[in-house]
Write a protein that holds these residues in place. Structure first.
Motif, short mmCIF file in Angstrom:
data_model
loop_
_atom_site.label_atom_id
_atom_site.label_comp_id
_atom_site.label_asym_id
_atom_site.label_seq_id
_atom_site.Cartn_x
_atom_site.Cartn_y
_atom_site.Cartn_z
N ASP A 73 104.61 23.13 -17.33
CA ASP A 73 104.56 24.56 -17.64
C ASP A 73 103.33 25.17 -16.96
OD1 ASP A 73 105.45 26.89 -19.53
OD2 ASP A 73 103.27 26.67 -19.84
N GLU A 74 103.53 26.22 -16.19
CA GLU A 74 102.43 26.81 -15.42
C GLU A 74 101.28 27.31 -16.31
OE1 GLU A 74 101.93 26.66 -12.11
OE2 GLU A 74 103.74 25.43 -12.11
N THR A 75 101.60 27.91 -17.45
CA THR A 75 100.56 28.41 -18.35
C THR A 75 99.76 27.26 -18.93
OG1 THR A 75 101.90 30.34 -18.90
CG2 THR A 75 100.11 29.80 -20.41
N ASP A 76 100.45 26.24 -19.43
CA ASP A 76 99.76 25.07 -19.98
C ASP A 76 98.93 24.37 -18.91
OD1 ASP A 76 100.75 25.48 -22.52
OD2 ASP A 76 102.21 23.85 -22.44
N LYS A 77 99.49 24.26 -17.72
CA LYS A 77 98.79 23.61 -16.62
C LYS A 77 97.50 24.35 -16.29
CE LYS A 77 99.98 21.61 -12.16
NZ LYS A 77 101.05 21.49 -11.16
N GLY A 87 91.79 24.56 -16.30
CA GLY A 87 90.61 25.39 -16.56
C GLY A 87 89.65 24.72 -17.53
N THR A 88 90.21 24.12 -18.57
CA THR A 88 89.38 23.41 -19.55
C THR A 88 88.72 22.20 -18.91
OG1 THR A 88 90.81 24.14 -21.36
CG2 THR A 88 89.41 22.24 -21.79
N ALA A 89 89.49 21.43 -18.15
CA ALA A 89 88.94 20.26 -17.46
C ALA A 89 87.82 20.67 -16.50
CB ALA A 89 90.05 19.52 -16.71
N ARG A 90 88.03 21.76 -15.78
CA ARG A 90 87.02 22.23 -14.83
C ARG A 90 85.73 22.63 -15.55
NH1 ARG A 90 89.58 26.40 -12.91
NH2 ARG A 90 90.99 25.04 -11.78
N ARG A 91 85.86 23.37 -16.66
CA ARG A 91 84.67 23.77 -17.43
C ARG A 91 83.92 22.55 -17.94
NH1 ARG A 91 88.15 27.48 -19.28
NH2 ARG A 91 88.53 26.45 -21.26
N LEU A 92 84.66 21.59 -18.49
CA LEU A 92 84.01 20.38 -19.02
C LEU A 92 83.37 19.56 -17.92
CD1 LEU A 92 86.61 19.41 -21.75
CD2 LEU A 92 84.30 20.32 -22.11
N GLU A 93 83.97 19.56 -16.74
CA GLU A 93 83.37 18.85 -15.61
C GLU A 93 82.10 19.56 -15.15
OE1 GLU A 93 84.75 16.74 -11.50
OE2 GLU A 93 85.72 18.65 -12.00
N GLU A 94 82.14 20.88 -15.08
CA GLU A 94 80.96 21.66 -14.67
C GLU A 94 79.81 21.47 -15.65
OE1 GLU A 94 82.45 25.64 -14.34
OE2 GLU A 94 83.39 25.25 -12.39
N PHE A 111 90.27 18.58 -26.45
CA PHE A 111 90.38 17.90 -25.16
C PHE A 111 89.47 16.66 -25.16
CE2 PHE A 111 89.46 17.04 -20.77
CZ PHE A 111 90.50 17.55 -20.01
N LEU A 112 88.21 16.87 -25.53
CA LEU A 112 87.26 15.75 -25.54
C LEU A 112 87.65 14.69 -26.57
CD1 LEU A 112 83.89 17.65 -25.10
CD2 LEU A 112 85.04 16.19 -23.42
N TYR A 171 80.50 16.93 -18.96
CA TYR A 171 81.12 16.13 -20.02
C TYR A 171 82.15 15.14 -19.50
CZ TYR A 171 79.00 19.17 -23.49
OH TYR A 171 78.09 19.86 -24.26
N VAL A 172 82.79 15.46 -18.39
CA VAL A 172 83.81 14.59 -17.82
C VAL A 172 83.64 14.52 -16.31
CG1 VAL A 172 85.51 15.08 -19.63
CG2 VAL A 172 85.54 16.41 -17.53
N ILE A 173 84.20 13.46 -15.74
CA ILE A 173 84.26 13.33 -14.29
C ILE A 173 85.74 13.27 -13.94
CG2 ILE A 173 83.74 11.89 -12.29
CD1 ILE A 173 81.32 10.82 -13.89
N ALA A 174 86.20 14.21 -13.16
CA ALA A 174 87.61 14.26 -12.80
C ALA A 174 87.86 13.40 -11.57
CB ALA A 174 88.04 15.70 -12.53
N ASN A 175 88.87 12.55 -11.65
CA ASN A 175 89.30 11.74 -10.52
C ASN A 175 90.46 12.48 -9.87
OD1 ASN A 175 90.33 9.92 -8.74
ND2 ASN A 175 90.74 8.32 -10.22
N LYS A 176 90.20 13.10 -8.77
CA LYS A 176 91.21 13.95 -8.15
C LYS A 176 92.00 13.22 -7.07
CE LYS A 176 88.38 17.82 -9.30
NZ LYS A 176 87.02 18.14 -9.11
N THR A 177 91.89 11.90 -7.00
CA THR A 177 92.60 11.16 -5.97
C THR A 177 93.97 10.68 -6.43
OG1 THR A 177 91.59 9.07 -6.66
CG2 THR A 177 90.46 10.33 -4.94
N GLY A 178 94.17 10.62 -7.72
CA GLY A 178 95.45 10.16 -8.25
C GLY A 178 96.39 11.30 -8.54
N PRO A 179 97.60 10.94 -8.99
CA PRO A 179 98.57 12.00 -9.32
C PRO A 179 98.17 12.77 -10.56
CG PRO A 179 99.46 9.81 -9.80
CD PRO A 179 98.12 9.62 -9.19
#
Length: 69
Positions: A42-46, A51-58, A11-12, A61-69
Protein backbone atom coordinates in the motif's frame (compact mmCIF):
# COMPACT_ATOMS: atom_id res chain seq x y z
CA UNK A 1 -4.29 7.17 12.94
CA UNK A 2 -1.54 7.00 15.54
CA UNK A 3 0.78 9.97 15.82
CA UNK A 4 4.31 9.66 14.46
CA UNK A 5 5.93 9.55 17.91
CA UNK A 6 3.85 6.52 18.78
CA UNK A 7 4.66 4.93 15.41
CA UNK A 8 8.37 5.42 16.06
CA UNK A 9 8.04 3.74 19.46
CA UNK A 10 6.07 0.85 17.97
CA UNK A 11 8.58 0.58 15.11
CA UNK A 12 11.52 0.31 17.51
CA UNK A 13 9.67 -2.14 19.77
CA UNK A 14 8.69 -4.41 16.88
CA UNK A 15 12.19 -4.20 15.41
CA UNK A 16 13.71 -5.16 18.76
CA UNK A 17 11.39 -8.15 19.01
CA UNK A 18 12.08 -9.36 15.49
CA UNK A 19 15.83 -8.96 16.00
CA UNK A 20 15.53 -10.80 19.33
CA UNK A 21 17.51 -7.99 20.95
CA UNK A 22 20.54 -8.57 18.69
CA UNK A 23 21.90 -5.27 17.43
CA UNK A 24 23.48 -6.79 14.32
CA UNK A 25 20.59 -9.03 13.20
CA UNK A 26 18.99 -8.18 9.87
CA UNK A 27 15.23 -7.82 9.82
CA UNK A 28 13.06 -7.81 6.70
CA UNK A 29 11.34 -4.48 6.13
CA UNK A 30 8.24 -6.29 4.88
CA UNK A 31 8.12 -8.43 8.01
CA UNK A 32 8.55 -5.35 10.18
CA UNK A 33 5.81 -3.48 8.29
CA UNK A 34 3.40 -6.39 8.71
CA UNK A 35 4.20 -6.49 12.43
CA UNK A 36 3.11 -2.85 12.55
CA UNK A 37 -0.17 -3.76 10.81
CA UNK A 38 0.98 -2.03 7.63
CA UNK A 39 0.61 -3.37 4.11
CA UNK A 40 4.02 -3.10 2.40
CA UNK A 41 2.25 -2.93 -1.00
CA UNK A 42 0.00 0.00 0.00
CA UNK A 43 1.53 3.32 -1.09
CA UNK A 44 0.35 5.22 2.01
CA UNK A 45 1.64 2.57 4.42
CA UNK A 46 4.89 2.31 2.47
CA UNK A 47 5.43 6.08 2.67
CA UNK A 48 4.74 6.15 6.42
CA UNK A 49 7.03 3.14 7.01
CA UNK A 50 9.90 4.57 4.96
CA UNK A 51 9.48 8.02 6.51
CA UNK A 52 9.62 6.55 10.00
CA UNK A 53 12.64 4.41 9.12
CA UNK A 54 14.40 7.44 7.64
CA UNK A 55 13.76 9.58 10.74
CA UNK A 56 15.00 6.83 13.05
CA UNK A 57 18.08 6.34 10.88
CA UNK A 58 18.81 10.09 10.89
CA UNK A 59 18.50 10.10 14.68
CA UNK A 60 20.95 7.17 14.92
CA UNK A 61 18.49 4.57 16.24
CA UNK A 62 18.69 2.20 13.28
CA UNK A 63 20.96 1.40 10.38
CA UNK A 64 19.11 0.68 7.17
CA UNK A 65 20.50 -1.99 4.87
CA UNK A 66 19.44 -0.78 1.47
CA UNK A 67 21.12 -3.54 -0.53
CA UNK A 68 18.45 -6.17 -0.02
CA UNK A 69 14.86 -6.37 -1.18
Amino acid sequence: MADEGTLEQRFLGELYGLAEGETTRLVSGEELARGLDMNPDDETDKARFLGTARRLEEEGYVIANKTGP
